[in-house]
Design a protein around this motif. Sequence first.
Motif, short mmCIF file in Angstrom:
data_model
loop_
_atom_site.label_atom_id
_atom_site.label_comp_id
_atom_site.label_asym_id
_atom_site.label_seq_id
_atom_site.Cartn_x
_atom_site.Cartn_y
_atom_site.Cartn_z
N GLU A 38 0.72 -15.58 -4.75
CA GLU A 38 0.40 -15.18 -6.12
C GLU A 38 1.25 -15.92 -7.16
OE1 GLU A 38 -1.95 -12.89 -6.84
OE2 GLU A 38 -1.58 -12.82 -9.00
N ASN A 39 2.51 -16.16 -6.81
CA ASN A 39 3.43 -16.67 -7.82
C ASN A 39 3.34 -18.18 -8.02
OD1 ASN A 39 4.52 -17.14 -5.28
ND2 ASN A 39 5.82 -15.33 -5.45
N LEU A 40 2.72 -18.90 -7.11
CA LEU A 40 2.66 -20.36 -7.26
C LEU A 40 1.26 -20.89 -7.54
CD1 LEU A 40 5.10 -21.44 -4.38
CD2 LEU A 40 5.52 -21.51 -6.82
N PRO A 45 6.06 -17.10 -0.59
CA PRO A 45 7.37 -16.52 -0.27
C PRO A 45 7.29 -15.07 0.20
CG PRO A 45 7.38 -17.58 -2.44
CD PRO A 45 5.96 -17.58 -1.97
N CYS A 46 6.28 -14.34 -0.25
CA CYS A 46 6.16 -12.93 0.12
C CYS A 46 5.84 -12.77 1.61
CB CYS A 46 5.07 -12.26 -0.70
SG CYS A 46 5.36 -12.43 -2.46
N HIS A 47 5.33 -13.81 2.24
CA HIS A 47 4.91 -13.73 3.65
C HIS A 47 5.80 -14.57 4.55
CE1 HIS A 47 0.47 -12.66 2.45
NE2 HIS A 47 1.35 -11.73 2.10
N GLY A 76 -0.65 -9.09 2.36
CA GLY A 76 0.11 -8.17 1.52
C GLY A 76 0.33 -8.68 0.11
N CYS A 77 0.57 -10.01 -0.03
CA CYS A 77 0.77 -10.53 -1.38
C CYS A 77 -0.55 -10.38 -2.14
CB CYS A 77 1.21 -11.99 -1.32
SG CYS A 77 1.57 -12.71 -2.93
N ASP A 78 -0.48 -9.69 -3.24
CA ASP A 78 -1.60 -9.34 -4.14
C ASP A 78 -3.02 -9.48 -3.58
OD1 ASP A 78 0.59 -8.97 -5.82
OD2 ASP A 78 -0.56 -9.57 -7.56
N LYS A 79 -3.62 -10.64 -3.77
CA LYS A 79 -5.06 -10.79 -3.46
C LYS A 79 -5.33 -10.91 -1.97
CE LYS A 79 -5.25 -11.03 -7.86
NZ LYS A 79 -3.80 -10.90 -8.08
N THR A 87 0.38 -4.97 -7.92
CA THR A 87 -0.88 -5.06 -7.19
C THR A 87 -0.64 -5.04 -5.68
OG1 THR A 87 -1.79 -6.31 -9.01
CG2 THR A 87 -2.99 -6.42 -6.94
N ALA A 88 0.43 -5.69 -5.22
CA ALA A 88 0.67 -5.73 -3.77
C ALA A 88 0.89 -4.33 -3.22
CB ALA A 88 1.87 -6.62 -3.48
N SER A 89 1.82 -3.58 -3.82
CA SER A 89 2.10 -2.23 -3.31
C SER A 89 0.90 -1.31 -3.49
CB SER A 89 3.32 -1.64 -4.03
OG SER A 89 4.46 -2.43 -3.77
N GLY A 133 9.13 -10.41 1.61
CA GLY A 133 8.34 -9.24 1.29
C GLY A 133 7.65 -9.36 -0.06
N THR A 134 6.81 -8.39 -0.33
CA THR A 134 5.99 -8.41 -1.54
C THR A 134 6.74 -7.76 -2.71
OG1 THR A 134 4.98 -6.38 -0.70
CG2 THR A 134 3.78 -8.41 -0.33
N CYS A 135 6.19 -7.92 -3.91
CA CYS A 135 6.82 -7.33 -5.10
C CYS A 135 7.09 -5.85 -4.86
CB CYS A 135 5.91 -7.50 -6.31
SG CYS A 135 5.71 -9.22 -6.80
N MET A 136 8.30 -5.39 -5.26
CA MET A 136 8.70 -4.03 -4.88
C MET A 136 8.53 -3.01 -6.00
SD MET A 136 11.08 -5.29 -6.63
CE MET A 136 12.45 -6.41 -6.46
#
Length: 576
Positions: A87-89, A54-56, A122-125, A201-203, A194-197
Amino acid sequence: MAELKTLRSERWLGRDDFRTFNHRSRVMQMGYDKKDWEGKPVIAILNNWSDYNPCHMHFKHRVEEVKRGVLQAGGFPLEIQTVSLGENLIKPSALLYRNMLAMEVEEMIRAYPADGVVLMGGCDKTTPAMLLGATSANLPSIFLPAGPMLRGNWGGKTLGSGSDAFKYWDDKRAGIISNDEWDAIVGGIARSHGTCMTMGTASTMTAIAEALGMTLPGASSIPAVDASHQRMATNVGRRIVEMVAEDLRPSRIQTRDAFLNAITVAMAMGCSTNAIIHVIAQARRAGHDIGLNDFDRISREIPVIANVRPSGTSQYLMEDFYYAGGLPALMKRLGAYLRTDVLTVTGKSIGENIADARVFNDDVIRPLSNPVYAEGSLAVLRGNLAPDGCVIKPSAMSEKFLVHQGPAIVFDDYPSLKAMLEDEHADITADHVIVLRNAGPKGGPGMPEWGMIPISQRLLKQGVRDMLRISDARMSGTSYGACVLHVSPEAFVGGNLALVKTGDLIAVDVPNRRIEVRVSDEELARRRATWEPPKPRFGRGYGWMFSEHILQADEGCDMDFLQTSFGETAGEPDIF
Ligand code: FES
């Protein structure tokens, strides 16, 4: 623009002979003509998009803006879908697959006709994975950060990714909020692409990519849904074509000084503990011996000046950080702490890139004289419980646990820990030290983010919100609390963490960087003599390869055979 030298892609498309017949005819199969590629650099756009991430979500469309820029600058863009690590799934842990994505990126860059590379992640890893692969492939490369999502909202209250999930989950378990209110929080916490705000780890990792010089200036702070993000994407497309002409490769950008800048910026941002693992791995790929001591040393020098949750004292999130001037403004504020002459993807130095940067809100990006936290955000502890080191985040924990001693209560796996947490009669006090083991690189497997061990139901109802917790796991960058993480060596391979028993006294002293289990060497040796290694987690496939070759957390969790030191590259095989 500098004149193009012989392009690597000409091996596929430049020759008019039978060996390249198939390459050219199949590019024509896609509707392209010689005019589309002749004499032009091929730009591979590695897009980390999928419905599982979802972040992408915006990358499905954002890639068109990158292509627009490439075409405007005279390049030939071709998109590659990569493995997408949402990351979330993903289970059991995205870190398990970071190296798989890194290998894919490296090998696809090498295998396909490409003169330059755009990395969309961008999402974490995904950020470290794509940069690891591009570092080893070493073609001109630029990173396009997904950008943070907008602030979350619940009934007018700002919600931050991760941090507020933990906070309100505790409130739900303590009976402070209802199930309906919880449902509204679930729906309001992630309300845009977008990534966690939070400063998760993403930011952290996209800021590190920018501080390393691998993104356009300011790119990491732009919210994903802001029109500036689209314009940045087009600029990325234009710039990578110029980078090919300038032969501007990661090896020229990712110097030791660039990595020291990245760590400095990470500390000032109040970074995720995950940054340590990724930066060590990437620095080693780039040929620099960066380790835990570099983080601890820089941490002692650099104050946290980004007032962004979970380190901050306010509600500020990445959207506020962007309006306050973003990363260039923070780097400008770091002044002499940065090595400003290092080269970046712009072809200019970091110092030139941030020369005109300004801070627009002194409470979000604090002056060095008024930091959020005077010392850096991370501390590396060593002692008989973690001879190769472990990590704690003093800027996001209760101060009373900076120096603490208490009896251990030990769990070998997450289900038994969970049972205790939900037991209203569990024999545990706020002074206990919870130990969770077999959650490291091999044991987890892949170091799941279990390190922010929840407070037990019983203690929550007594108002307890923090206690000392120790594990060989990681924790999310959006987490907080007195959590000692990344204990190395991990219990699964026989680290001393495997020898601790419930009731042993454990002492942590953050100012002196010590962590000890108060058990004699003789007793530890006796326990080791009867310790039996757990059964391997995998018998085949990628998991088996991961388990056989993964390095410990203090070495960056890279595969041993992917490290630069493993063997000199023989260069690209000309196999066609
Ligand atoms: Fe994708 Fe947090 S889940 S950045």
